[in-house]
Design a protein around this motif. Structure first.
Motif, PDB file in Angstrom:
ATOM      1  N   LEU A  48       0.843  -1.190   0.000  1.00 26.11           N
ATOM      2  CA  LEU A  48       0.000   0.000   0.000  1.00 26.11           C
ATOM      3  C   LEU A  48       0.880   1.241   0.000  1.00 26.11           C
ATOM      4  CD1 LEU A  48      -2.954   0.984   0.187  1.00 26.11           C
ATOM      5  CD2 LEU A  48      -2.642   1.071   2.653  1.00 26.11           C
ATOM      6  N   ILE A  51      -0.199   7.219  -1.064  1.00 23.44           N
ATOM      7  CA  ILE A  51      -1.498   7.625  -1.617  1.00 23.44           C
ATOM      8  C   ILE A  51      -2.131   6.344  -2.156  1.00 23.44           C
ATOM      9  CG2 ILE A  51      -2.669   9.076  -3.317  1.00 23.44           C
ATOM     10  CD1 ILE A  51      -0.131  10.886  -3.220  1.00 23.44           C
ATOM     11  N   PRO A  52      -3.030   5.738  -1.389  1.00 24.90           N
ATOM     12  CA  PRO A  52      -3.541   4.403  -1.712  1.00 24.90           C
ATOM     13  C   PRO A  52      -4.063   4.254  -3.143  1.00 24.90           C
ATOM     14  CG  PRO A  52      -4.268   5.038   0.466  1.00 24.90           C
ATOM     15  CD  PRO A  52      -3.602   6.246  -0.149  1.00 24.90           C
ATOM     16  N   GLU A  53      -4.725   5.263  -3.687  1.00 24.04           N
ATOM     17  CA  GLU A  53      -5.271   5.131  -5.039  1.00 24.04           C
ATOM     18  C   GLU A  53      -4.183   5.082  -6.118  1.00 24.04           C
ATOM     19  OE1 GLU A  53      -5.776   9.484  -3.769  1.00 24.04           O
ATOM     20  OE2 GLU A  53      -6.190   7.541  -2.877  1.00 24.04           O
ATOM     21  N   ASN A  54      -2.941   5.436  -5.753  1.00 22.68           N
ATOM     22  CA  ASN A  54      -1.828   5.349  -6.691  1.00 22.68           C
ATOM     23  C   ASN A  54      -0.971   4.102  -6.459  1.00 22.68           C
ATOM     24  OD1 ASN A  54      -2.582   7.779  -7.830  1.00 22.68           O
ATOM     25  ND2 ASN A  54      -1.170   8.982  -6.637  1.00 22.68           N
ATOM     26  N   SER A  55      -1.415   3.205  -5.587  1.00 21.98           N
ATOM     27  CA  SER A  55      -0.668   1.974  -5.312  1.00 21.98           C
ATOM     28  C   SER A  55      -0.683   1.065  -6.535  1.00 21.98           C
ATOM     29  CB  SER A  55      -1.266   1.235  -4.117  1.00 21.98           C
ATOM     30  OG  SER A  55      -1.154   2.005  -2.954  1.00 21.98           O
ATOM     31  N   THR A  57      -1.320  -1.974  -8.807  1.00 20.07           N
ATOM     32  CA  THR A  57      -2.277  -3.079  -8.924  1.00 20.07           C
ATOM     33  C   THR A  57      -2.022  -3.745 -10.272  1.00 20.07           C
ATOM     34  OG1 THR A  57      -3.937  -1.560  -9.817  1.00 20.07           O
ATOM     35  CG2 THR A  57      -4.088  -2.070  -7.476  1.00 20.07           C
TER      36      THR A  57
END
Length: 58
Positions: A48, A51-55, A57
């Protein structure tokens, strides 16, 4: 660069979810970019970022 210099890449992950820095074992690239990227990306699954949305995936 690492391939030509015959030196390893040391993958490091800053996992803000677990509040730890993870140093992975040295990785020597093979020259097969697709296979090497799959291995390197595997080190970052579940990490993680700050900035979680930039992790990452896959």
């Amino acid at each position: 660069m690492a391939l030509k210099a015959n030196i390893p890449i040391i993958p490091v992950a800053f996992d803000y979810g677990k509040k730890e820095v993870v140093y992975n074992k040295p990785f020597y690239p093979t020259g097969n970019i697709e296979a090497d990227l799959k291995i390197l990306q595997g080190y970052y699954i579940g990490v993680l970022g700050k900035i979680p949305e930039n992790s990452f995936t896959p």
